[in-house]
Design a protein around this motif. Structure first.
Motif, mmCIF file in Angstrom:
data_model
loop_
_atom_site.group_PDB
_atom_site.id
_atom_site.type_symbol
_atom_site.label_atom_id
_atom_site.label_comp_id
_atom_site.label_asym_id
_atom_site.label_seq_id
_atom_site.Cartn_x
_atom_site.Cartn_y
_atom_site.Cartn_z
ATOM 1 N N PHE A 1 -18.722 -3.798 57.082
ATOM 2 C CA PHE A 1 -19.572 -4.895 56.621
ATOM 3 C C PHE A 1 -20.378 -4.482 55.391
ATOM 4 C CE2 PHE A 1 -18.713 -6.906 60.701
ATOM 5 C CZ PHE A 1 -18.581 -8.232 60.308
ATOM 6 N N PHE A 2 -20.857 -3.249 55.361
ATOM 7 C CA PHE A 2 -21.568 -2.763 54.179
ATOM 8 C C PHE A 2 -20.658 -2.782 52.948
ATOM 9 C CE2 PHE A 2 -22.443 0.708 51.240
ATOM 10 C CZ PHE A 2 -23.694 0.325 50.784
ATOM 11 N N SER A 3 -19.410 -2.363 53.110
ATOM 12 C CA SER A 3 -18.457 -2.332 51.991
ATOM 13 C C SER A 3 -18.213 -3.735 51.442
ATOM 14 C CB SER A 3 -17.131 -1.718 52.438
ATOM 15 O OG SER A 3 -17.305 -0.386 52.838
ATOM 16 N N VAL A 4 -18.042 -4.693 52.336
ATOM 17 C CA VAL A 4 -17.814 -6.069 51.906
ATOM 18 C C VAL A 4 -19.067 -6.634 51.234
ATOM 19 C CG1 VAL A 4 -17.281 -8.400 52.717
ATOM 20 C CG2 VAL A 4 -16.007 -6.467 53.607
ATOM 21 N N PHE A 5 -20.233 -6.313 51.779
ATOM 22 C CA PHE A 5 -21.491 -6.743 51.162
ATOM 23 C C PHE A 5 -21.614 -6.142 49.763
ATOM 24 C CE2 PHE A 5 -25.971 -6.225 50.172
ATOM 25 C CZ PHE A 5 -26.462 -7.498 50.404
ATOM 26 N N ALA A 6 -21.309 -4.850 49.641
ATOM 27 C CA ALA A 6 -21.399 -4.175 48.336
ATOM 28 C C ALA A 6 -20.421 -4.799 47.341
ATOM 29 C CB ALA A 6 -21.122 -2.681 48.492
ATOM 30 N N GLY A 7 -19.224 -5.140 47.801
ATOM 31 C CA GLY A 7 -18.256 -5.801 46.927
ATOM 32 C C GLY A 7 -18.773 -7.143 46.438
ATOM 33 N N GLY A 8 -19.386 -7.911 47.327
ATOM 34 C CA GLY A 8 -19.984 -9.184 46.938
ATOM 35 C C GLY A 8 -21.146 -8.989 45.976
ATOM 36 N N PHE A 9 -21.947 -7.949 46.229
ATOM 37 C CA PHE A 9 -23.096 -7.647 45.370
ATOM 38 C C PHE A 9 -22.632 -7.301 43.956
ATOM 39 C CE2 PHE A 9 -26.405 -4.972 43.582
ATOM 40 C CZ PHE A 9 -27.567 -5.642 43.935
ATOM 41 N N GLY B 1 -23.464 -16.881 42.760
ATOM 42 C CA GLY B 1 -23.149 -15.717 43.581
ATOM 43 C C GLY B 1 -22.454 -16.057 44.876
ATOM 44 N N TRP B 2 -22.814 -17.176 45.489
ATOM 45 C CA TRP B 2 -22.174 -17.526 46.752
ATOM 46 C C TRP B 2 -20.700 -17.867 46.543
ATOM 47 C CZ3 TRP B 2 -20.142 -22.330 47.962
ATOM 48 C CH2 TRP B 2 -20.423 -23.372 47.067
ATOM 49 N N VAL B 3 -20.366 -18.468 45.410
ATOM 50 C CA VAL B 3 -18.965 -18.789 45.112
ATOM 51 C C VAL B 3 -18.199 -17.502 44.809
ATOM 52 C CG1 VAL B 3 -17.408 -19.977 43.510
ATOM 53 C CG2 VAL B 3 -19.517 -21.090 44.253
ATOM 54 N N LEU B 4 -18.782 -16.652 43.970
ATOM 55 C CA LEU B 4 -18.140 -15.385 43.627
ATOM 56 C C LEU B 4 -17.960 -14.505 44.861
ATOM 57 C CD1 LEU B 4 -20.019 -14.576 40.306
ATOM 58 C CD2 LEU B 4 -17.600 -15.118 40.537
ATOM 59 N N GLY B 5 -19.012 -14.368 45.649
ATOM 60 C CA GLY B 5 -18.930 -13.564 46.869
ATOM 61 C C GLY B 5 -17.930 -14.135 47.854
ATOM 62 N N GLY B 6 -17.928 -15.448 48.003
ATOM 63 C CA GLY B 6 -16.960 -16.084 48.897
ATOM 64 C C GLY B 6 -15.532 -15.856 48.436
ATOM 65 N N ALA B 7 -15.312 -15.955 47.137
ATOM 66 C CA ALA B 7 -13.969 -15.717 46.595
ATOM 67 C C ALA B 7 -13.567 -14.257 46.804
ATOM 68 C CB ALA B 7 -13.922 -16.078 45.112
ATOM 69 N N THR B 8 -14.520 -13.350 46.656
ATOM 70 C CA THR B 8 -14.241 -11.932 46.881
ATOM 71 C C THR B 8 -13.857 -11.688 48.340
ATOM 72 O OG1 THR B 8 -15.769 -11.292 45.128
ATOM 73 C CG2 THR B 8 -15.219 -9.597 46.741
ATOM 74 N N GLY B 9 -14.651 -12.234 49.262
ATOM 75 C CA GLY B 9 -14.353 -12.090 50.685
ATOM 76 C C GLY B 9 -13.024 -12.714 51.063
ATOM 77 N N LEU B 10 -12.731 -13.885 50.513
ATOM 78 C CA LEU B 10 -11.461 -14.544 50.806
ATOM 79 C C LEU B 10 -10.279 -13.763 50.245
ATOM 80 C CD1 LEU B 10 -12.218 -18.348 50.326
ATOM 81 C CD2 LEU B 10 -11.561 -17.181 52.432
ATOM 82 N N LEU B 11 -10.397 -13.281 49.017
ATOM 83 C CA LEU B 11 -9.301 -12.509 48.423
ATOM 84 C C LEU B 11 -9.063 -11.229 49.219
ATOM 85 C CD1 LEU B 11 -7.174 -12.175 46.228
ATOM 86 C CD2 LEU B 11 -8.920 -11.098 44.791
ATOM 87 N N TYR B 12 -10.109 -10.556 49.599
ATOM 88 C CA TYR B 12 -9.985 -9.361 50.437
ATOM 89 C C TYR B 12 -9.259 -9.700 51.740
ATOM 90 C CZ TYR B 12 -11.438 -5.726 53.722
ATOM 91 O OH TYR B 12 -11.451 -4.747 54.685
#
Length: 131
Positions: A52-60, A70-81
């Protein structure tokens, strides 16, 4: 609106961050499991927390690079992962997500969204306008 190139580069930075942190922690835990008497069961919670820390850091990182939405970018990052992991699991091992894994990846996406929001607000600063 975020231009497509900046969006893509930001998301790519976020996903690369997640995989780099995952690779480093996997290496560390493989050494710990190989050279000590530690059992995998005893570090499962720690591995989940680090995931969870790694995914948070990736979103950050993604939010900091994108500087807005940021919520769109972070969401896209989480979805792509999540999609990359799903493709690896399906194409490489012939299995789909279990219900438990699906819940984890939904939570990973939400965590990356939170990281993206904080990344914009802390690391991103105000968007720069070129005039």
């Amino acid at each position: 609106m975020i231009e497509a190139k900046k969006f893509g580069v930001s998301v790519l930075y976020g996903v690369i961050t997640i995989f780099l942190l995952a690779a480093i922690t996997s290496l560390v835990f493989s050494f710990i499991l190989s050279f000590t008497n530690t059992q995998e069961k005893s570090i499962t919670l720690l591995i989940t927390i680090i995931s969870f820390f790694s995914v948070f850091a990736g979103g950050f990182i993604c939010g900091g690079k994108g500087k807005q939405k940021g919520w769109v970018l972070g969401g896209a990052t989480g979805l792509l992962y999540s999609v990359i992991i799903l493709l690896y699991q399906y194409l490489g091992h012939g299995s789909l997500f279990t219900l438990e894994q699906l819940v984890y990846y939904i939570c990973y996406t939400l965590t990356a969204m939170m990281g993206g929001v904080l990344g914009v607000n802390i690391a991103g600063g105000p968007p720069q306008h070129h005039s």
